[in-house]
Design a protein around this motif. Structure first.
Motif, mmCIF file in Angstrom:
data_model
loop_
_atom_site.group_PDB
_atom_site.id
_atom_site.type_symbol
_atom_site.label_atom_id
_atom_site.label_comp_id
_atom_site.label_asym_id
_atom_site.label_seq_id
_atom_site.Cartn_x
_atom_site.Cartn_y
_atom_site.Cartn_z
ATOM 1 N N TYR A 62 0.846 -1.189 0.000
ATOM 2 C CA TYR A 62 0.000 0.000 0.000
ATOM 3 C C TYR A 62 0.889 1.249 0.000
ATOM 4 C CZ TYR A 62 -3.888 -3.104 0.978
ATOM 5 O OH TYR A 62 -4.838 -4.092 0.906
ATOM 6 N N TRP A 63 0.561 2.187 -0.887
ATOM 7 C CA TRP A 63 1.379 3.381 -1.056
ATOM 8 C C TRP A 63 0.492 4.626 -1.090
ATOM 9 C CZ3 TRP A 63 6.652 2.837 -1.157
ATOM 10 C CH2 TRP A 63 7.133 1.542 -1.333
ATOM 11 N N LEU A 64 0.998 5.672 -0.463
ATOM 12 C CA LEU A 64 0.273 6.940 -0.458
ATOM 13 C C LEU A 64 0.575 7.769 -1.700
ATOM 14 C CD1 LEU A 64 0.803 7.938 3.283
ATOM 15 C CD2 LEU A 64 -1.357 7.268 2.230
ATOM 16 N N HIS A 65 1.778 7.633 -2.233
ATOM 17 C CA HIS A 65 2.196 8.463 -3.356
ATOM 18 C C HIS A 65 2.831 7.635 -4.476
ATOM 19 C CE1 HIS A 65 1.426 11.837 -0.690
ATOM 20 N NE2 HIS A 65 2.200 11.261 0.212
ATOM 21 N N GLY A 66 2.442 6.385 -4.586
ATOM 22 C CA GLY A 66 2.938 5.537 -5.665
ATOM 23 C C GLY A 66 4.109 4.682 -5.228
ATOM 24 N N GLY A 67 4.110 3.390 -5.657
ATOM 25 C CA GLY A 67 5.146 2.459 -5.248
ATOM 26 C C GLY A 67 6.145 2.115 -6.331
ATOM 27 N N GLU A 68 5.997 2.682 -7.534
ATOM 28 C CA GLU A 68 6.985 2.465 -8.576
ATOM 29 C C GLU A 68 8.233 3.284 -8.241
ATOM 30 O OE1 GLU A 68 9.139 2.916 -12.245
ATOM 31 O OE2 GLU A 68 8.001 4.542 -11.325
ATOM 32 N N VAL A 69 9.413 2.842 -8.681
ATOM 33 C CA VAL A 69 10.660 3.446 -8.232
ATOM 34 C C VAL A 69 10.717 4.941 -8.520
ATOM 35 C CG1 VAL A 69 11.880 2.900 -10.392
ATOM 36 C CG2 VAL A 69 13.171 3.204 -8.260
ATOM 37 N N ASN A 70 10.143 5.390 -9.654
ATOM 38 C CA ASN A 70 10.187 6.811 -9.970
ATOM 39 C C ASN A 70 9.245 7.626 -9.087
ATOM 40 O OD1 ASN A 70 12.023 7.032 -12.462
ATOM 41 N ND2 ASN A 70 10.669 5.337 -13.006
ATOM 42 N N HIS A 71 8.139 7.031 -8.655
ATOM 43 C CA HIS A 71 7.257 7.705 -7.705
ATOM 44 C C HIS A 71 7.925 7.798 -6.338
ATOM 45 C CE1 HIS A 71 4.178 6.574 -10.753
ATOM 46 N NE2 HIS A 71 3.648 7.727 -10.393
ATOM 47 N N VAL A 72 8.586 6.722 -5.919
ATOM 48 C CA VAL A 72 9.308 6.754 -4.643
ATOM 49 C C VAL A 72 10.435 7.784 -4.719
ATOM 50 C CG1 VAL A 72 10.652 5.405 -3.004
ATOM 51 C CG2 VAL A 72 8.708 4.351 -4.186
ATOM 52 N N TYR A 73 11.147 7.814 -5.838
ATOM 53 C CA TYR A 73 12.232 8.769 -6.040
ATOM 54 C C TYR A 73 11.704 10.211 -5.906
ATOM 55 C CZ TYR A 73 16.124 11.140 -8.372
ATOM 56 O OH TYR A 73 17.182 11.975 -8.670
ATOM 57 N N LYS A 74 10.559 10.478 -6.543
ATOM 58 C CA LYS A 74 9.969 11.816 -6.487
ATOM 59 C C LYS A 74 9.572 12.178 -5.056
ATOM 60 C CE LYS A 74 5.921 14.417 -8.060
ATOM 61 N NZ LYS A 74 4.697 14.396 -8.893
ATOM 62 N N THR A 75 8.989 11.218 -4.317
ATOM 63 C CA THR A 75 8.567 11.486 -2.944
ATOM 64 C C THR A 75 9.765 11.791 -2.064
ATOM 65 O OG1 THR A 75 6.684 10.012 -3.243
ATOM 66 C CG2 THR A 75 7.282 10.573 -0.987
#
Length: 293
Positions: free
Chosen positions: A223-236
């Motif tokens: 479960y992810w609040l702002h996306g779990g793909e590596v680029n979404h995690v990178y952005k967060t």
């Protein structure tokens, strides 16, 4: 003190004519071009200045006439048929009577009192009533324009429009929070080890040593609040989420270090640490980095 309005107009006309003649000469045009202003712009500002000058002359003339004729105006104002009329109240402003603005104060007590407190029978001052009427007119106009006719945007729609326009002006480079990167998760043991060290020193305080979640959410579930793909995690990680207390690590960690941390976080998927925090956000299966030995 005598003001001759026709004479003032003649002076103003002569001044305008002379200024036009000066503006058309080459000697006057050269400084204008040097300063970056055209002759039309110069004439525009000259005319504006002249208009302001004429308005000042008119105002001073009116004040001078009112001062000189104040005794005669006072006699006219004292007439019973004039004093209580609307035009008479306007005339009263010229002779020093502000009844039109302040209203009339009647020292008449009402026939009741409370604990010795008496109440005068005075109306609200006209300036207060005029202001109240103006708010009513404004409210009706506002409701009719924005809600009935829907001719204008409400605050929410206006904010969204401005945000869309602002997004178009943001430069499409690596520091653009609206542009998603296209990185792949790092999978080498060295990168994941470095990501683990960075996570322990910078992220564990909020997310726990095993990413089980403390103040921040659990990073080991799906479960992810702002996306779990590596680029979404990178952005967060890079830009943070200030509204939720997530700080931005841009400027504190390099791009390579942020990608190492993001890749390490994804490597923890499904580890199910003890005391893990309840899921938050939306379910999303993120691709885990495959460690190549």
């Amino acid at each position: 003190m005598k003001f001759r309005f026709p004479a003032a107009l003649n002076i103003a006309a002569l001044l305008l004519t002379s200024l036009q003649a000066v503006a058309q000469t080459p000697e006057a045009a050269a400084p204008a071009k040097a300063a970056g202003m055209s002759s039309q712009q110069i004439m525009f500002w000259v005319l504006i200045s002249l208009l302001i000058f004429l308005l000042l002359v008119l105002l001073l003339s009116f004040v001078g006439i009112a001062v000189q004729m104040r005794p005669q105006l006072r006699k006219v104002y004292e007439l019973p048929t004039v004093r209580h009329s609307w035009s008479g109240r306007v005339l009263g402003l010229l002779v020093g009577d502000a009844t039109l603005v302040k209203g009339e104060v009647r020292d008449e007590l009402l026939d009741h009192d409370y604990d010795g407190i008496h109440e005068f029978d005075n109306d609200l001052p006209p300036w207060w009533k005029y202001s109240f009427y103006a708010t009513i007119i404004f409210a009706v106009t506002y409701v009719g324009y924005y809600h009935v006719a829907q001719a204008g945007q409400l605050q929410g729609a206006e904010y969204e429009t401005e945000m869309r326009q602002a997004a178009l002006l943001v430069s499409p480079d690596a520091d653009d929070p609206n542009k998603l990167t296209t990185y792949q998760p790092l999978a080498t043991p060295a990168d994941l080890s470095e990501g683990k060290s960075l996570f322990a020193s910078n992220c564990a305080a909020c997310h726990g040593q095993n990413a089980e979640g403390k103040v921040g959410p659990n990073l080991t579930d799906e479960y992810w609040l702002h996306g779990g793909e590596v680029n979404h995690v990178y952005k967060t990680v890079k830009f943070g989420v200030t509204s939720k207390g997530m700080v931005a690590w841009k400027g504190k960690l390099s791009g390579k270090q942020i990608l190492q941390v993001s890749s390490y976080i994804l490597s923890l998927q499904g580890t199910k640490p003890a005391g893990a925090k309840e899921p938050q956000g939306e379910k999303e299966t993120a691709g885990k980095p495959v460690v190549k030995l």
